[in-house]
Design a protein around this motif. Structure first.
Motif, PDB file in Angstrom:
ATOM      1  N   ILE A  55       1.904  -5.808  11.200  1.00  0.00           N
ATOM      2  CA  ILE A  55       0.685  -5.855  10.390  1.00  0.00           C
ATOM      3  C   ILE A  55       0.196  -4.444  10.103  1.00  0.00           C
ATOM      4  O   ILE A  55      -0.139  -4.099   8.959  1.00  0.00           O
ATOM      5  N   TYR A  56       0.151  -3.627  11.127  1.00  0.00           N
ATOM      6  CA  TYR A  56      -0.271  -2.235  10.967  1.00  0.00           C
ATOM      7  C   TYR A  56       0.637  -1.504   9.972  1.00  0.00           C
ATOM      8  O   TYR A  56       0.163  -0.801   9.077  1.00  0.00           O
ATOM      9  N   LEU A  57       1.945  -1.661  10.152  1.00  0.00           N
ATOM     10  CA  LEU A  57       2.902  -0.959   9.306  1.00  0.00           C
ATOM     11  C   LEU A  57       2.827  -1.427   7.855  1.00  0.00           C
ATOM     12  O   LEU A  57       2.951  -0.619   6.922  1.00  0.00           O
ATOM     13  N   ARG A  58       2.610  -2.712   7.651  1.00  0.00           N
ATOM     14  CA  ARG A  58       2.490  -3.230   6.289  1.00  0.00           C
ATOM     15  C   ARG A  58       1.271  -2.634   5.598  1.00  0.00           C
ATOM     16  O   ARG A  58       1.329  -2.254   4.426  1.00  0.00           O
ATOM     17  N   ASN A  59       0.163  -2.550   6.317  1.00  0.00           N
ATOM     18  CA  ASN A  59      -1.027  -1.910   5.759  1.00  0.00           C
ATOM     19  C   ASN A  59      -0.776  -0.433   5.466  1.00  0.00           C
ATOM     20  O   ASN A  59      -1.236   0.110   4.455  1.00  0.00           O
ATOM     21  N   LEU A  60      -0.043   0.204   6.356  1.00  0.00           N
ATOM     22  CA  LEU A  60       0.279   1.623   6.183  1.00  0.00           C
ATOM     23  C   LEU A  60       1.124   1.844   4.929  1.00  0.00           C
ATOM     24  O   LEU A  60       0.858   2.745   4.130  1.00  0.00           O
ATOM     25  N   LEU A  61       2.141   1.005   4.747  1.00  0.00           N
ATOM     26  CA  LEU A  61       3.018   1.127   3.583  1.00  0.00           C
ATOM     27  C   LEU A  61       2.258   0.857   2.286  1.00  0.00           C
ATOM     28  O   LEU A  61       2.481   1.527   1.276  1.00  0.00           O
ATOM     29  N   ALA A  62       1.356  -0.113   2.322  1.00  0.00           N
ATOM     30  CA  ALA A  62       0.554  -0.406   1.137  1.00  0.00           C
ATOM     31  C   ALA A  62      -0.347   0.775   0.791  1.00  0.00           C
ATOM     32  O   ALA A  62      -0.491   1.146  -0.378  1.00  0.00           O
ATOM     33  N   SER A  63      -0.947   1.391   1.800  1.00  0.00           N
ATOM     34  CA  SER A  63      -1.810   2.545   1.566  1.00  0.00           C
ATOM     35  C   SER A  63      -1.027   3.716   0.990  1.00  0.00           C
ATOM     36  O   SER A  63      -1.534   4.464   0.148  1.00  0.00           O
ATOM     37  N   TYR A  64       0.204   3.874   1.460  1.00  0.00           N
ATOM     38  CA  TYR A  64       1.045   4.944   0.911  1.00  0.00           C
ATOM     39  C   TYR A  64       1.270   4.737  -0.581  1.00  0.00           C
ATOM     40  O   TYR A  64       1.202   5.689  -1.373  1.00  0.00           O
ATOM     41  N   GLU A  65       1.523   3.506  -0.987  1.00  0.00           N
ATOM     42  CA  GLU A  65       1.729   3.217  -2.400  1.00  0.00           C
ATOM     43  C   GLU A  65       0.475   3.541  -3.216  1.00  0.00           C
ATOM     44  O   GLU A  65       0.557   4.029  -4.353  1.00  0.00           O
ATOM     45  N   ILE A  66      -0.701   3.301  -2.647  1.00  0.00           N
ATOM     46  CA  ILE A  66      -1.945   3.619  -3.341  1.00  0.00           C
ATOM     47  C   ILE A  66      -2.095   5.133  -3.508  1.00  0.00           C
ATOM     48  O   ILE A  66      -2.530   5.615  -4.555  1.00  0.00           O
ATOM     49  N   HIS A  67      -1.720   5.888  -2.485  1.00  0.00           N
ATOM     50  CA  HIS A  67      -1.788   7.345  -2.599  1.00  0.00           C
ATOM     51  C   HIS A  67      -0.876   7.837  -3.726  1.00  0.00           C
ATOM     52  O   HIS A  67      -1.232   8.746  -4.488  1.00  0.00           O
ATOM     53  N   GLU A 103       1.642  -7.373  -5.756  1.00  0.00           N
ATOM     54  CA  GLU A 103       2.722  -8.352  -5.676  1.00  0.00           C
ATOM     55  C   GLU A 103       3.422  -8.356  -4.320  1.00  0.00           C
ATOM     56  O   GLU A 103       3.778  -9.413  -3.801  1.00  0.00           O
ATOM     57  N   LYS A 104       3.624  -7.169  -3.735  1.00  0.00           N
ATOM     58  CA  LYS A 104       4.442  -7.054  -2.532  1.00  0.00           C
ATOM     59  C   LYS A 104       3.631  -6.946  -1.240  1.00  0.00           C
ATOM     60  O   LYS A 104       4.177  -7.131  -0.149  1.00  0.00           O
ATOM     61  N   PHE A 105       2.357  -6.618  -1.348  1.00  0.00           N
ATOM     62  CA  PHE A 105       1.553  -6.411  -0.143  1.00  0.00           C
ATOM     63  C   PHE A 105       0.302  -7.273  -0.184  1.00  0.00           C
ATOM     64  O   PHE A 105      -0.807  -6.802   0.094  1.00  0.00           O
ATOM     65  N   GLN A 106       0.484  -8.524  -0.542  1.00  0.00           N
ATOM     66  CA  GLN A 106      -0.639  -9.454  -0.550  1.00  0.00           C
ATOM     67  C   GLN A 106      -1.234  -9.571   0.853  1.00  0.00           C
ATOM     68  O   GLN A 106      -0.545  -9.450   1.848  1.00  0.00           O
ATOM     69  N   GLU A 107      -2.534  -9.791   0.883  1.00  0.00           N
ATOM     70  CA  GLU A 107      -3.293  -9.949   2.127  1.00  0.00           C
ATOM     71  C   GLU A 107      -3.451  -8.643   2.896  1.00  0.00           C
ATOM     72  O   GLU A 107      -3.866  -8.655   4.069  1.00  0.00           O
ATOM     73  N   THR A 108      -3.108  -7.506   2.269  1.00  0.00           N
ATOM     74  CA  THR A 108      -3.427  -6.220   2.878  1.00  0.00           C
ATOM     75  C   THR A 108      -4.701  -5.682   2.242  1.00  0.00           C
ATOM     76  O   THR A 108      -5.030  -6.033   1.099  1.00  0.00           O
ATOM     77  N   PRO A 109      -5.428  -4.823   2.935  1.00  0.00           N
ATOM     78  CA  PRO A 109      -6.661  -4.274   2.376  1.00  0.00           C
ATOM     79  C   PRO A 109      -6.449  -3.459   1.105  1.00  0.00           C
ATOM     80  O   PRO A 109      -7.402  -3.246   0.352  1.00  0.00           O
ATOM     81  N   SER A 110      -5.234  -2.999   0.856  1.00  0.00           N
ATOM     82  CA  SER A 110      -4.974  -2.146  -0.300  1.00  0.00           C
ATOM     83  C   SER A 110      -4.897  -2.907  -1.620  1.00  0.00           C
ATOM     84  O   SER A 110      -4.795  -2.274  -2.685  1.00  0.00           O
ATOM     85  N   VAL A 111      -4.929  -4.222  -1.588  1.00  0.00           N
ATOM     86  CA  VAL A 111      -4.851  -4.990  -2.833  1.00  0.00           C
ATOM     87  C   VAL A 111      -6.022  -4.638  -3.750  1.00  0.00           C
ATOM     88  O   VAL A 111      -5.851  -4.472  -4.967  1.00  0.00           O
ATOM     89  N   GLY A 112      -7.205  -4.496  -3.185  1.00  0.00           N
ATOM     90  CA  GLY A 112      -8.359  -4.102  -3.991  1.00  0.00           C
ATOM     91  C   GLY A 112      -8.158  -2.746  -4.633  1.00  0.00           C
ATOM     92  O   GLY A 112      -8.500  -2.531  -5.811  1.00  0.00           O
ATOM     93  N   ASP A 113      -7.582  -1.811  -3.888  1.00  0.00           N
ATOM     94  CA  ASP A 113      -7.297  -0.493  -4.436  1.00  0.00           C
ATOM     95  C   ASP A 113      -6.258  -0.576  -5.553  1.00  0.00           C
ATOM     96  O   ASP A 113      -6.325   0.166  -6.540  1.00  0.00           O
TER      97      ASP A 113
END
Length: 292
Positions: free
Chosen positions: A167-179, A202-212
């Protein structure tokens, strides 16, 4: 960098160099005595000595009574000695040689942990660095390795902790994509930015980065004058993330999106996970300790 940080790093480097002195293993010790030395070293956090003794056991007694357990201990000792590649190599070797071993799940778990900490170097351990901006290669490897554990051994005692890491890593990867998407916005590469935002959704649903991701898409579509797509993305953001910092009085403000250096929700979700420290592998086979 503050002077105290420089001195700390220098001190640790010197300590590491001094501790790398070659360990001499007593040639006269029998297998059981060598293993007793290993357990004493592990209990005293003397991992360099433990590694040397374990390698000696492997060369002298490759089919001995404690050979398999020593291979597990070597994974742990290398991990604790901050040698992730060596830990992963030892784990791979154990998995290859003992696919049906009752503790092979431990090897998968430690392999994931080694990758998890692989890109945290000496400086990163003592200086504040934003891990969401670093190359995510090791994070992807760690996620995939934990995924192997949870899929192959869903009832493993390590599966729960592996899922927390995932879960942590998925959020981390999603945040990297936002950066990366924010970087594209600053470079006026709006199509690339919109594609990154959509990829997160599409790929990181249910992560906090979806809003970003939605905020990035809105801004990119506005610059591209794709008003219909921008409006659709905005409505989705308003409906699902009404408190997103890019929304002021329910209206989109692009300057906030540009200034966001880190996901607004990830400031909470990417705090260090509470992981159970890995036990030495000898704790997985209690009978060995009684027989020493």
């Amino acid at each position: 960098m503050q002077l105290k940080h420089i001195l700390l790093v220098a001190s640790l480097t010197m300590t590491s160099a001094c501790s790398s002195t070659k360990t001499v293993v007593d040639e006269s010790l029998r297998e059981i005595e060598l293993y007793q030395v290993v357990q004493k070293d592990l209990n005293n956090n003397n991992y360099i000595s433990a590694i040397a003794t374990l390698k000696t056991m492997e060369s002298r007694y490759p089919f001995g009574r404690y050979a398999t357990q020593a291979q597990l201990d070597l994974i742990y000792a290398n991990y604790k000695n901050a040698e992730p590649e060596a830990a992963k190599s030892a784990a791979d070797r154990f998995i290859h040689l003992h696919q049906q071993h009752p503790n092979v799940d431990y090897a998968y778990y430690m392999k994931g942990l080694a990758s998890f900490n692989q890109d945290i170097g000496l400086l990163a351990r003592f200086l504040p660095l934003d891990m969401t901006k670093r190359d995510p290669g090791a994070a992807r490897n760690s996620y995939n390795e934990f995924a192997q554990l949870t899929s192959r051994y869903p009832n493993s005692i390590y599966a729960s902790d592996a899922k927390k890491h995932m879960i942590y890593l998925r959020n981390l990867l999603a945040s990297y994509e936002i950066h990366v998407a924010h970087y594209y916005l600053t470079r006026q590469a709006y199509i690339a930015a919109a594609n990154r935002g959509r990829y997160v959704i599409e790929k990181f649903q249910e992560t906090p980065s979806v809003g970003d991701g939605l905020a990035v898409m809105i801004e990119a579509y506005q610059y591209l004058h794709l008003n219909a797509l921008a409006t659709t993305s905005l409505k989705t953001l308003q409906l699902n993330y009404p408190d997103h910092p890019s929304l002021q009085n329910n209206k989109f403000t692009s300057e906030i999106t540009k200034a966001t250096n880190r996901s607004w929700l990830n400031q909470h979700s990417l705090s260090p996970i509470e992981s159970i420290p890995p036990l030495p592998p000898s704790h997985t086979e209690g009978y060995l300790m009684e027989q020493l």
